[in-house]
Design a protein around this motif. Structure first.
Motif, short mmCIF file in Angstrom:
data_model
loop_
_atom_site.label_atom_id
_atom_site.label_comp_id
_atom_site.label_asym_id
_atom_site.label_seq_id
_atom_site.Cartn_x
_atom_site.Cartn_y
_atom_site.Cartn_z
N GLN A 179 0.90 -1.28 -0.07
CA GLN A 179 -0.09 -0.13 -0.05
C GLN A 179 1.13 1.32 0.04
N PRO A 180 0.40 2.28 -0.71
CA PRO A 180 1.20 3.64 -0.71
C PRO A 180 1.46 4.10 0.86
N THR A 181 2.59 4.73 1.03
CA THR A 181 2.73 5.24 2.28
C THR A 181 2.67 6.73 2.42
N VAL A 182 2.73 7.40 1.11
CA VAL A 182 2.73 8.81 1.21
C VAL A 182 1.32 9.10 0.29
N THR A 183 0.69 10.28 0.61
CA THR A 183 -0.48 10.73 -0.16
C THR A 183 -0.11 11.57 -1.10
N PRO A 184 -0.32 11.44 -2.33
CA PRO A 184 0.24 12.38 -3.37
C PRO A 184 -0.48 13.59 -3.22
N LYS A 185 0.51 14.77 -3.35
CA LYS A 185 -0.06 16.06 -3.16
C LYS A 185 -0.76 16.62 -4.60
N LEU A 186 -1.91 16.82 -4.49
CA LEU A 186 -2.71 17.28 -5.65
C LEU A 186 -2.62 18.69 -5.70
#
Length: 56
Positions: free
Chosen positions: A5-12
């Motif tokens: 699972q991704p550990t960093v939320t992408p910055k929109l």
């Protein structure tokens, strides 16, 4: 095996146009300044907006 699972939320990115929080704040502040200036000018000149427009 499970997929990681991704550990960093992408910055929109903020939208460049349309309704955004920044545009709404800027528009609201400009409206407040315009309204306050209108009240001040009406008080100083003794004429309302309709008189300025030649309608009153």
């Amino acid at each position: 095996m499970t997929t990681p699972q991704p550990t960093v939320t992408p910055k929109l990115e903020e939208p460049k146009f349309g309704f955004s929080g920044y545009a709404e704040r800027l528009n609201g502040r400009a409206a407040m300044i315009g309204f306050a200036l209108t009240l001040i000018i009406e008080y100083v000149t003794g004429q309302g907006v309709l008189a300025w427009l030649g309608l009153g």
